[in-house]
Design a protein around this motif. Structure first.
Motif, PDB file in Angstrom:
ATOM      1  N   GLN A   1       0.823  -1.211   0.000  1.00  0.00           N
ATOM      2  CA  GLN A   1       0.000   0.000   0.000  1.00  0.00           C
ATOM      3  C   GLN A   1       0.855   1.259   0.000  1.00  0.00           C
ATOM      4  O   GLN A   1       0.528   2.235  -0.668  1.00  0.00           O
ATOM      5  CB  GLN A   1      -0.921   0.017   1.219  1.00  0.00           C
ATOM      6  CG  GLN A   1      -2.052  -0.955   1.150  1.00  0.00           C
ATOM      7  CD  GLN A   1      -2.852  -0.974   2.442  1.00  0.00           C
ATOM      8  OE1 GLN A   1      -2.421  -0.449   3.464  1.00  0.00           O
ATOM      9  NE2 GLN A   1      -4.018  -1.609   2.386  1.00  0.00           N
TER      10      GLN A   1
ATOM     11  N   SER B   1       0.064   3.902  -3.046  1.00  0.00           N
ATOM     12  CA  SER B   1      -0.952   4.909  -2.753  1.00  0.00           C
ATOM     13  C   SER B   1      -0.484   5.793  -1.612  1.00  0.00           C
ATOM     14  O   SER B   1       0.498   5.503  -0.935  1.00  0.00           O
ATOM     15  CB  SER B   1      -2.276   4.246  -2.392  1.00  0.00           C
ATOM     16  OG  SER B   1      -2.212   3.677  -1.112  1.00  0.00           O
TER      17      SER B   1
ATOM     18  N   HIS C   1      -2.799   6.676   0.784  1.00  0.00           N
ATOM     19  CA  HIS C   1      -3.927   6.595   1.706  1.00  0.00           C
ATOM     20  C   HIS C   1      -3.472   6.024   3.047  1.00  0.00           C
ATOM     21  O   HIS C   1      -2.492   5.284   3.125  1.00  0.00           O
ATOM     22  CB  HIS C   1      -5.043   5.737   1.128  1.00  0.00           C
ATOM     23  CG  HIS C   1      -5.767   6.390  -0.007  1.00  0.00           C
ATOM     24  ND1 HIS C   1      -5.206   7.332  -0.813  1.00  0.00           N
ATOM     25  CD2 HIS C   1      -7.025   6.237  -0.457  1.00  0.00           C
ATOM     26  CE1 HIS C   1      -6.072   7.730  -1.724  1.00  0.00           C
ATOM     27  NE2 HIS C   1      -7.201   7.067  -1.527  1.00  0.00           N
TER      28      HIS C   1
END
Length: 126
Positions: free
Chosen positions: A91, A95, A97
């Protein structure tokens, strides 16, 4: 903060990845120590059969069994934490996030189980 909140762009994903790696190394070391305590307990010779020492033999066998359960719990927790680290590193690379709450819950559960297994292994150790 919402589940899809964006991370602070000033944080460096490389440092976060390295810290996850160091944490995983420490977790693996704790796991190996628990497995070692189980192996040492299992390799202890059983006392000679004596009616007066039945309790001692039973307690030794039970300790070995409980240390085996601790070792199994530690292994499962370590696998869960390894998967959490792999997911989080992926992740971080793709990204910006924040981590999903489910990932944090799984990681917390793994740490709690590993900590409980370590405490139990220390308490049961000789």
């Amino acid at each position: 903060m919402s589940a899809a909140a964006v991370r602070d762009p000033g944080l460096q994903p490389e440092r976060t990845e390295l810290s996850w790696g160091r944490t995983l190394l420490a977790i693996l070391a704790a796991d190996l120590l628990i497995w070692r305590s189980w192996a040492v307990a299992a390799s202890q010779p059983v006392p000679a059969p004596d009616p007066a020492s039945n309790y001692i033999r039973w307690a030794g066998a039970a300790t070995t069994d409980f240390l085996g359960v601790c070792a199994l719990a530690a292994m499962v927790a370590t696998v869960v934490l390894c998967l959490c680290v792999l997911v989080r590193v992926r992740q971080l690379r793709h990204s910006s996030h924040a981590p999903p709450a489910s990932l944090i819950r799984w990681a917390a559960a793994g740490v709690i189980v590993l900590g409980a297994a370590a405490v139990a292994a220390i308490a049961l150790g000789r």
